[in-house]
Design a protein around this motif. Structure first.
Motif, short mmCIF file in Angstrom:
data_model
loop_
_atom_site.label_atom_id
_atom_site.label_comp_id
_atom_site.label_asym_id
_atom_site.label_seq_id
_atom_site.Cartn_x
_atom_site.Cartn_y
_atom_site.Cartn_z
N GLN A 85 0.89 -1.15 0.00
CA GLN A 85 0.00 0.00 0.00
C GLN A 85 0.93 1.21 0.00
O GLN A 85 1.60 1.48 1.00
CB GLN A 85 -0.90 0.00 1.22
CG GLN A 85 -1.90 1.12 1.25
CD GLN A 85 -2.82 1.04 2.46
OE1 GLN A 85 -2.87 0.04 3.16
NE2 GLN A 85 -3.54 2.11 2.69
N GLY A 86 1.03 1.89 -1.14
CA GLY A 86 2.08 2.89 -1.31
C GLY A 86 3.41 2.15 -1.32
O GLY A 86 3.59 1.20 -2.08
N VAL A 87 4.32 2.55 -0.45
CA VAL A 87 5.61 1.86 -0.35
C VAL A 87 5.65 0.87 0.81
O VAL A 87 6.67 0.22 1.04
CB VAL A 87 6.78 2.87 -0.22
CG1 VAL A 87 6.91 3.73 -1.45
CG2 VAL A 87 6.62 3.73 1.03
N ASN A 88 4.55 0.77 1.53
CA ASN A 88 4.50 -0.07 2.73
C ASN A 88 4.01 -1.48 2.41
O ASN A 88 2.92 -1.65 1.85
CB ASN A 88 3.60 0.55 3.80
CG ASN A 88 4.11 1.91 4.24
OD1 ASN A 88 5.29 2.08 4.48
ND2 ASN A 88 3.22 2.87 4.34
N PHE A 89 4.81 -2.46 2.79
CA PHE A 89 4.43 -3.86 2.66
C PHE A 89 3.24 -4.14 3.58
O PHE A 89 3.20 -3.67 4.71
CB PHE A 89 5.62 -4.75 3.02
CG PHE A 89 5.32 -6.21 3.06
CD1 PHE A 89 4.83 -6.88 1.94
CD2 PHE A 89 5.52 -6.94 4.22
CE1 PHE A 89 4.56 -8.24 1.98
CE2 PHE A 89 5.26 -8.30 4.28
CZ PHE A 89 4.78 -8.94 3.14
N VAL A 90 2.26 -4.91 3.08
CA VAL A 90 1.06 -5.24 3.86
C VAL A 90 1.12 -6.74 4.20
O VAL A 90 0.59 -7.58 3.46
CB VAL A 90 -0.23 -4.91 3.08
CG1 VAL A 90 -1.46 -5.16 3.95
CG2 VAL A 90 -0.21 -3.49 2.56
N PRO A 91 1.75 -7.11 5.31
CA PRO A 91 1.91 -8.53 5.64
C PRO A 91 0.63 -9.22 6.09
O PRO A 91 0.56 -10.45 6.10
CB PRO A 91 2.95 -8.53 6.77
CG PRO A 91 2.77 -7.20 7.42
CD PRO A 91 2.37 -6.25 6.32
N THR A 92 -0.38 -8.44 6.45
CA THR A 92 -1.63 -9.02 6.96
C THR A 92 -2.56 -9.51 5.86
O THR A 92 -3.55 -10.17 6.15
CB THR A 92 -2.38 -7.99 7.83
OG1 THR A 92 -2.59 -6.80 7.05
CG2 THR A 92 -1.57 -7.65 9.07
N ILE A 93 -2.26 -9.18 4.61
CA ILE A 93 -3.09 -9.64 3.49
C ILE A 93 -2.27 -10.60 2.64
O ILE A 93 -1.21 -10.24 2.11
CB ILE A 93 -3.59 -8.46 2.62
CG1 ILE A 93 -4.45 -7.51 3.47
CG2 ILE A 93 -4.37 -8.98 1.43
CD1 ILE A 93 -4.92 -6.27 2.73
N THR A 103 0.12 -2.03 -4.89
CA THR A 103 0.99 -2.67 -5.87
C THR A 103 1.10 -4.13 -5.48
O THR A 103 1.47 -4.45 -4.34
CB THR A 103 2.40 -2.03 -5.88
OG1 THR A 103 2.26 -0.65 -6.19
CG2 THR A 103 3.29 -2.71 -6.92
N LEU A 104 0.76 -5.00 -6.41
CA LEU A 104 0.89 -6.43 -6.19
C LEU A 104 2.11 -6.91 -6.95
O LEU A 104 2.22 -6.72 -8.16
CB LEU A 104 -0.37 -7.16 -6.68
CG LEU A 104 -0.37 -8.67 -6.52
CD1 LEU A 104 -0.26 -9.07 -5.04
CD2 LEU A 104 -1.61 -9.26 -7.15
N GLN A 105 3.02 -7.52 -6.24
CA GLN A 105 4.28 -7.98 -6.82
C GLN A 105 4.34 -9.51 -6.78
O GLN A 105 4.13 -10.12 -5.73
CB GLN A 105 5.45 -7.40 -6.02
CG GLN A 105 6.81 -7.86 -6.48
CD GLN A 105 7.89 -7.40 -5.53
OE1 GLN A 105 7.83 -7.67 -4.33
NE2 GLN A 105 8.88 -6.70 -6.05
N ALA A 106 4.60 -10.09 -7.94
CA ALA A 106 4.83 -11.54 -8.02
C ALA A 106 6.34 -11.76 -8.15
O ALA A 106 7.03 -11.01 -8.85
CB ALA A 106 4.12 -12.12 -9.24
N ILE A 107 6.82 -12.78 -7.47
CA ILE A 107 8.25 -13.12 -7.51
C ILE A 107 8.37 -14.60 -7.80
O ILE A 107 7.64 -15.41 -7.23
CB ILE A 107 8.94 -12.80 -6.17
CG1 ILE A 107 8.79 -11.31 -5.85
CG2 ILE A 107 10.40 -13.21 -6.20
CD1 ILE A 107 9.22 -10.95 -4.44
N VAL A 108 9.29 -14.95 -8.68
CA VAL A 108 9.57 -16.35 -8.94
C VAL A 108 11.08 -16.55 -8.84
O VAL A 108 11.86 -15.67 -9.21
CB VAL A 108 9.03 -16.82 -10.32
CG1 VAL A 108 9.77 -16.16 -11.45
CG2 VAL A 108 9.09 -18.33 -10.44
N SER A 109 11.46 -17.70 -8.31
CA SER A 109 12.89 -17.99 -8.17
C SER A 109 13.13 -19.48 -8.34
O SER A 109 12.22 -20.29 -8.21
CB SER A 109 13.41 -17.53 -6.80
OG SER A 109 12.77 -18.24 -5.78
#
Length: 105
Positions: free
Chosen positions: A47-55, A79-85
């Motif tokens: 939410q903005g630049v803040n990570f939302v760990p509760t969702i 902002t929803l970020q997907a990461i793959v590794s």
């Protein structure tokens, strides 16, 4: 790996709507024979630049990010970020790729 979130780069939804996003990774030609199960997917919501760990996603399939209606706050941009590794077998170094989408509620 190359990562793509399917759909537009920004979406507008209402609070009463569920959210479902799908991400899919592919390998470059040099690692084409790497096993599909070695890919590790994760999602981060900001939410903005803040990570939302509760969702977090309600999907058991890590390629999907699913939220129930009324999970997100109205008049908010996320902002929803997907990461793959995956772990490279030749170098033993993790290889990471990311993609993101803007969500206007």
């Amino acid at each position: 790996p190359l990562l793509k979130i399917y759909g537009p780069k920004s979406i507008i939804i209402s609070r009463w709507q569920p959210l479902e996003m799908f991400a899919m990774a592919s390998y470059s030609k040099c690692v084409e024979d790497a096993p599909e199960h070695s890919l590790k997917y994760s999602w981060n919501l900001f939410q903005g630049v803040n990570f939302v760990p509760t969702i977090s996603s309600q999907s058991p399939d890590f390629r999907y990010f699913k939220l129930d209606p009324f999970t997100l706050s109205a008049s908010t941009v996320y902002t929803l970020q997907a990461i793959v590794s995956f772990q490279s077998a030749t170098t033993n170094i993790p290889v990471v790729s990311q993609s993101s989408v803007l969500i206007f509620v």
